[in-house]
Design an enzyme around this catalytic site. Structure first.
Site, PDB file in Angstrom:
ATOM      1  CB  VAL A  76     -18.936 -11.278  -7.052  1.00 13.00           C
ATOM      2  CG1 VAL A  76     -19.649  -9.938  -7.239  1.00 13.00           C
ATOM      3  CG2 VAL A  76     -19.668 -12.160  -6.056  1.00 13.00           C
TER       4      VAL A  76
ATOM      5  CD  GLU B 271      -6.968  -7.549   1.901  1.00 10.00           C
ATOM      6  OE1 GLU B 271      -7.309  -6.822   2.862  1.00 10.00           O
ATOM      7  OE2 GLU B 271      -6.560  -7.101   0.809  1.00 10.00           O
ATOM      8  CE1 TYR B 272      -9.285  -7.081   8.130  1.00 11.99           C
ATOM      9  CE2 TYR B 272      -9.917  -6.983   5.826  1.00 11.99           C
ATOM     10  CZ  TYR B 272      -9.437  -6.366   6.964  1.00 11.99           C
ATOM     11  OH  TYR B 272      -9.100  -5.037   6.930  1.00 11.99           O
TER      12      TYR B 272
ATOM     13  CB  THR C   3       4.878  -2.175   1.773  1.00 14.05           C
ATOM     14  OG1 THR C   3       5.045  -2.180   0.335  1.00 14.05           O
ATOM     15  CG2 THR C   3       5.525  -3.396   2.355  1.00 14.05           C
ATOM     16  CE1 TYR C   4      -1.968  -1.453  -0.322  1.00 19.45           C
ATOM     17  CE2 TYR C   4       0.067  -1.595  -1.578  1.00 19.45           C
ATOM     18  CZ  TYR C   4      -1.213  -2.043  -1.327  1.00 19.45           C
ATOM     19  OH  TYR C   4      -1.741  -3.075  -2.059  1.00 19.45           O
ATOM     20  CD  GLU C   5      -4.687   2.488   2.827  1.00 17.48           C
ATOM     21  OE1 GLU C   5      -5.855   2.361   3.228  1.00 17.48           O
ATOM     22  OE2 GLU C   5      -4.225   3.567   2.394  1.00 17.48           O
TER      23      GLU C   5
ATOM     24  CD1 TRP D 209      -3.698   0.958  -3.167  1.00 18.70           C
ATOM     25  CD2 TRP D 209      -4.331  -0.660  -4.568  1.00 18.70           C
ATOM     26  NE1 TRP D 209      -5.052   0.824  -3.037  1.00 18.70           N
ATOM     27  CE2 TRP D 209      -5.464  -0.171  -3.895  1.00 18.70           C
ATOM     28  CE3 TRP D 209      -4.487  -1.679  -5.513  1.00 18.70           C
ATOM     29  CZ2 TRP D 209      -6.745  -0.675  -4.119  1.00 18.70           C
ATOM     30  CZ3 TRP D 209      -5.759  -2.176  -5.724  1.00 18.70           C
ATOM     31  CH2 TRP D 209      -6.871  -1.689  -5.040  1.00 18.70           C
TER      32      TRP D 209
END
Length: 432
Positions: free
Chosen positions: A146, A219-220, A282-284, A410
């Site tokens: 996509v 992810e996931y 390393t954020y969120e 990011w």
């Protein structure tokens, strides 16, 4: 070199410039102050001390000046953010040739961008980058890709190559509707034929469009497919060949057996072996739909790095550094959403709300609170956590402290001058 100064009551740009014996214009351009008259108490400002300057003469070009001082055009653009990544100069203009040798060595820097990034921000940022990770290509259930919404990534690829930066195709487990799908990625990783189709389509796209490699962000993933994911990254690397770079982005784990779905499918050791390099996301910790927290608290970042070093060589590891913050309405209510803010917007809001910016020394992060009436006229307290020069400095110094490979920013969609100024003062940026 550099000092990070915290604005005190009564300070002006003029008084700060006089105190440090530097031009006011240098403070304004370094920190990209839109209105120098509006300083917030507690705001951080980078004060730079040029080692060598040059006054442009008639007929000079940036290339000629770079050759004359045994430096590079990229270095001149980093030292002179007022150039905005361009090469236009004029007689009488003062350029900073150097601030002295960056003390902490050399690192790789990755910047993440969507194809709709403005040309102004893109060209300002390219001199600071090793890699430009272009977000993103997702997956269809049949193994086709996509493309980024609206396309447009070819322009970024070409700009990166022209700027001496390696463009990376970010390959994600996002669906056509733009969401991460556990079902989709598990289906693909469970089917070797589908994996090979994804790899073939990715290789074809990379080579057709002129990308220099792939940044894989799946992810996931369910834990039973963790090894299949590592095998996929290894096979992608093999199919692309040694001349291409393959990175992978890792959820911020602090132990091998974290059970949550975000972490369970990322086997640090296996992915570290399969990829050329890894980026720790390393954020969120503080995120849009969660409770108020610093976005990238340094105590938590250290825990992730220290675990990663037990599984992956330091020279393969980069850490993620955010460029934004959030404004939460208090008390926090589950299901509510914080308002995303750029670091520049967060400082401007502090000024508008007459809020004094505080600094959390444990998290190494700035924050402030203010009151505002909600749509029903009820006064509500707000808290804003964001990034500034101090937090950027603290995070970037971890690269040298732990002997890591570099940093991933990011994201680079909005200009955050302080992270780039700190980076330029601390490190030499590696170009591939």
């Amino acid at each position: 070199m550099m000092t990070i100064y915290t604005v005190q009551p009564g300070d002006t740009v003029g008084s700060i410039a006089e105190r440090f014996e530097v031009p006011q214009s240098l403070i304004v351009t370094t920190n990209d102050l839109k209105d120098p008259e509006k300083l917030s108490v507690g705001q951080s400002l980078i004060i730079q001390f040029p080692e060598q300057t040059y006054t442009v003469e008639e007929g000079d070009t940036l290339q000629w000046i770079a050759r004359g001082f045994s430096t590079t055009v990229d270095a001149l653009q980093r030292n002179n953010p007022q150039l905005k990544g361009r090469e236009t100069i004029y007689p009488g203009q003062t350029l900073v040739i150097s601030y002295g040798q960056p003390p902490l060595g050399e690192i790789r820097v990755t910047g993440f961008a969507y194809p709709y990034i403005s040309d102004d921000v893109l060209y300002r940022t390219l001199p600071y980058l090793t890699y430009l990770s272009i977000f993103s290509y997702g997956l269809n259930p049949d193994g086709t890709l996509v493309p980024p919404e609206g396309g447009g990534d070819q322009q970024l690829v070409d700009a990166a190559v022209d700027g001496g930066v390696v463009p990376l195709l970010v390959l994600t487990s996002l669906t056509a509707d733009g969401t991460f799908s556990n079902e989709l990625i598990n289906t693909i990783l469970a089917d070797p034929a589908l994996q090979q189709k994804v790899i073939a389509n990715t290789v074809e796209t990379v080579k057709r469009m002129g990308y220099g490699g792939v940044d894989v962000d799946f992810e996931y993933i369910s834990p039973q497919y963790a090894q299949a994911y590592a095998d996929f990254v290894r096979d992608l690397k093999s199919a692309l060949g040694e001349e291409y770079t393959v990175l992978t982005d890792l959820a911020p784990k602090t132990s091998a057996d974290q059970p949550e779905l975000l972490y369970a499918g990322h086997n640090y050791a296996a992915l570290g072996q399969a990829a050329d390099d890894v980026l720790l996301m390393t954020y969120e910790w503080g995120y849009q739909f969660g409770p108020p927290l610093p976005v990238s608290p340094i105590d938590q970042v250290r825990r992730v790095i220290e675990y990663a070093l037990t599984e992956i060589p330091a020279e393969k590891i980069s850490i993620g550094i955010p460029t934004y913050g959030y404004d939460w309405t208090l008390p926090f209510e589950r299901g509510s959403a914080a308002e995303p803010l750029s670091s520049q917007e967060a400082v401007a809001r502090a000024y508008d709300k007459k809020a004094q910016i505080q600094y959390d020394t444990l998290a190494q992060a700035p924050y402030y609170t203010y009151w505002q009436r909600d749509p029903n006229g009820i006064p509500r307290e707000h808290i804003v956590w964001f990034q500034d020069a101090r937090s950027a400095d603290a995070l970037l110094r971890l690269v040298q402290e732990y002997g890591l490979n570099g940093a991933g920013i990011w994201n680079i969609m909005r200009w955050f001058p302080q992270v780039w100024a700190v980076l330029n003062q601390l490190y030499t940026i590696r170009k591939e």
